[in-house]
Design a protein around this motif. Structure first.
Motif, PDB file in Angstrom:
ATOM      1  N   ARG A   3       3.597 114.014 -11.438  1.00 59.11           N
ATOM      2  CA  ARG A   3       3.263 115.008 -10.396  1.00 59.11           C
ATOM      3  C   ARG A   3       3.092 116.390 -11.012  1.00 59.11           C
ATOM      4  NH1 ARG A   3       8.191 116.677  -7.043  1.00 59.11           N
ATOM      5  NH2 ARG A   3       8.550 117.600  -9.104  1.00 59.11           N
ATOM      6  N   PHE A  21      -0.139 116.538 -12.884  1.00 58.32           N
ATOM      7  CA  PHE A  21      -1.254 116.714 -11.956  1.00 58.32           C
ATOM      8  C   PHE A  21      -1.406 118.183 -11.587  1.00 58.32           C
ATOM      9  CE2 PHE A  21      -0.917 112.181  -9.923  1.00 58.32           C
ATOM     10  CZ  PHE A  21      -1.552 111.651 -11.037  1.00 58.32           C
ATOM     11  N   ASP A  22      -0.296 118.803 -11.274  1.00 59.04           N
ATOM     12  CA  ASP A  22      -0.330 120.214 -10.879  1.00 59.04           C
ATOM     13  C   ASP A  22      -0.844 121.082 -12.022  1.00 59.04           C
ATOM     14  OD1 ASP A  22       0.368 122.201  -8.784  1.00 59.04           O
ATOM     15  OD2 ASP A  22       1.793 122.908 -10.287  1.00 59.04           O
ATOM     16  N   ALA A  35      -0.480 117.999  -5.317  1.00 55.30           N
ATOM     17  CA  ALA A  35       0.302 117.040  -6.108  1.00 55.30           C
ATOM     18  C   ALA A  35       1.615 116.768  -5.392  1.00 55.30           C
ATOM     19  CB  ALA A  35       0.556 117.592  -7.505  1.00 55.30           C
ATOM     20  N   ALA A  93       3.079 108.897  -7.433  1.00 52.85           N
ATOM     21  CA  ALA A  93       2.644 110.284  -7.622  1.00 52.85           C
ATOM     22  C   ALA A  93       1.165 110.354  -7.264  1.00 52.85           C
ATOM     23  CB  ALA A  93       2.875 110.740  -9.051  1.00 52.85           C
ATOM     24  N   SER A 109      -2.398 112.948  -6.233  1.00 51.21           N
ATOM     25  CA  SER A 109      -3.074 114.238  -6.200  1.00 51.21           C
ATOM     26  C   SER A 109      -4.573 113.985  -6.058  1.00 51.21           C
ATOM     27  CB  SER A 109      -2.773 115.039  -7.476  1.00 51.21           C
ATOM     28  OG  SER A 109      -3.203 116.377  -7.338  1.00 51.21           O
ATOM     29  N   ALA A 114      -3.639 111.549 -15.529  1.00 48.88           N
ATOM     30  CA  ALA A 114      -3.467 113.002 -15.490  1.00 48.88           C
ATOM     31  C   ALA A 114      -4.502 113.713 -16.351  1.00 48.88           C
ATOM     32  CB  ALA A 114      -2.054 113.366 -15.949  1.00 48.88           C
TER      33      ALA A 114
END
Length: 452
Positions: free
Chosen positions: A51, A54-55, A62, A227, A229, A265
């Motif tokens: 997560r 992703f952010d 995310a 997770a 996004s 990712a």
């Protein structure tokens, strides 16, 4: 590598991919979590690593989605051989309980069924009360891979008291892997042993050896985590780029499947570049609880409008080399997509069109959603180091991860921008296309989704 190929990815993004340390750093962080066993604290930490990646990659919203699963916790196990040559194995480098196994202690005569083909079980005769020993090799008489669960169920159905799964790969490490799936716990205790321990046990089995299998474990409900996004425009239609973040509790789960999660990712980071210009939303998902029954993938499939999914690209074991292998599940457009990408990049590709129930893509394939399993080829036999203590970061190469990221990112951009249009199928069409052998396996494991 790509000569004069006309790529969808801008040159600057491709160059960035080959210079980037982001994917490898994400993989390293996942490996450093340690155990990411489904439903346990390490899996949650792994989902948090993804997560946060992703952010950092510039994806939006995310988050972590949680859901309930039947959890399993491994205790200590042992295998004791009685008779003229006594041997006792109790270290987890020698013997491991298989997830989904019940706890229990049983003693019985040892019967070796070789690679565990159906003909080998038939030839073994009466297995009532026996401890059945089966190799992780695929039987020479089989026209497909025979999953450990099939061998386990065949042993239990024949009246065996316990199941011993021996690795066929040298290296003194026992394999682990689910045997209960959606009918947990399974009916008889099950353990994995190394090739070396298994070979010795097979030799003893040619006499009148008896053995005792003792498994300590527990099963109870717990939570697993995906997770999630997104990148690209907020269109109703979506391309899913997926992997699973959980791994067995005995190693880093580097190739299976930390690398897949890190690639999701990293590809997300490449696609988030403003110069890429996606026409369709790409949802990034790393599933929990793949190793014990694909629970995270089923959670997403059951909470998503499947008609809105253009296709699923699932990454699993995709860093053993930079040479892709794509299982298209009979969706020819997806095979053609990757053939075009690898041709343009001057990269090798192996493909298969068998509809396979192994991997998170199955939760979508069974419903007729176009979905592919993307992995890489290596010189290893079977899983290689996967599902053992040796699935560690040192087996992988950051250059392979970068090369795979470019190939997958290029494929996802072409898919999102409509270069290929894979067609959905009905559930009935998927049911009718499944190989009889896999139908048998799915029914044995309580995973057949089509009724009678």
């Amino acid at each position: 590598m790509y000569g004069d190929a006309d790529l969808a990815l801008p040159d600057a993004v491709v160059g960035d991919a080959y210079r980037s340390a982001f994917g490898w750093e994400t993989l390293t962080s996942l490996a450093d979590v340690g155990s990411r066993m489904a439903g346990q604290a390490g899996e949650r930490r792994g989902a948090e690593v993804v997560r946060d990646a992703f952010d950092a990659a510039g994806a939006r919203d995310a988050r972590i989605e949680s859901f309930e699963i039947p959890g399993w916790w491994r205790g200590e196990s042992s295998l004791t051989v009685d008779g003229s040559t006594e041997r006792h194995h109790d270290g987890d480098h020698e013997v491991l309980a298989l997830p989904g196994s019940p706890a229990g202690e049983v003693t019985g005569r040892v019967v070796d069924v070789g690679a565990g083909g159906y003909d080998e079980f038939d030839a073994a005769g009466d297995l009532s009360g026996a401890i059945v020993l089966a190799s992780s090799r695929t039987p020479e008489t089989a026209d497909r891979w025979i999953h450990r669960m099939e061998k386990y169920v065949a042993a239990a159905d024949a009246g065996a008291a316990a199941f011993v799964f021996r690795n066929h790969v040298e290296g003194a490490v026992p394999p682990t892997g689910e045997v209960g799936y959606h009918e947990r716990p399974g009916p008889i205790p099950a353990v994995g042993v190394s090739k070396e321990v298994g070979a010795r046990l097979a030799r003893y089995a040619r006499g009148d050896a008896t053995a005792t299998v003792d498994v300590d474990c527990r099963s109870e409900s717990t939570d697993s985590h995906n997770a999630v996004s997104e990148v690209g425009p907020a269109t109703e239609e979506t391309v899913l780029l997926t992997a699973h973040v959980d791994a067995h509790d005995i190693a880093d789960g580097a190739n299976d499947n930390g690398a897949g999660s890190a690639l999701v990712a990293e590809v997300g980071r490449l696609l988030a570049d403003d110069d890429v210009g996606l026409d369709t939303r790409v949802r990034l998902v790393t599933f929990g609880a793949e190793e014990i029954g694909l629970w995270g993938a089923y959670h997403t499939a059951e909470t998503t409008d499947l008609d809105s999914i253009r296709a699923v690209v699932n990454l699993d074991g995709a860093c053993s080399s930079r040479d892709l292998r794509v299982g298209s599940n009979g969706f020819d457009a997806l095979a053609g997509l990757f053939e075009g990408v690898t041709d343009d990049l001057g990269a090798p590709l192996a493909t298969g069109d068998t509809i396979s129930p192994h991997g998170d893509q199955w939760a979508f394939v069974q419903e007729g959603v176009p979905a592919t399993m993307v992995s890489t080829q290596s010189d290893s036999s079977g899983r290689g180091w996967g599902h053992t203590h040796a699935d560690t970061l040192d087996k992988l190469d950051s250059r392979d991860l970068r090369a795979v990221a470019v190939q997958v990112a290029e494929a996802v951009v072409r898919l999102a921008n409509g270069d290929v249009s894979p067609e959905h199928r009905t559930r009935a069409e998927m049911r009718d296309r499944i190989d009889e052998g896999y139908e048998q396996e799915l029914k044995q494991g309580g995973r057949w989704p089509y009724g009678e």
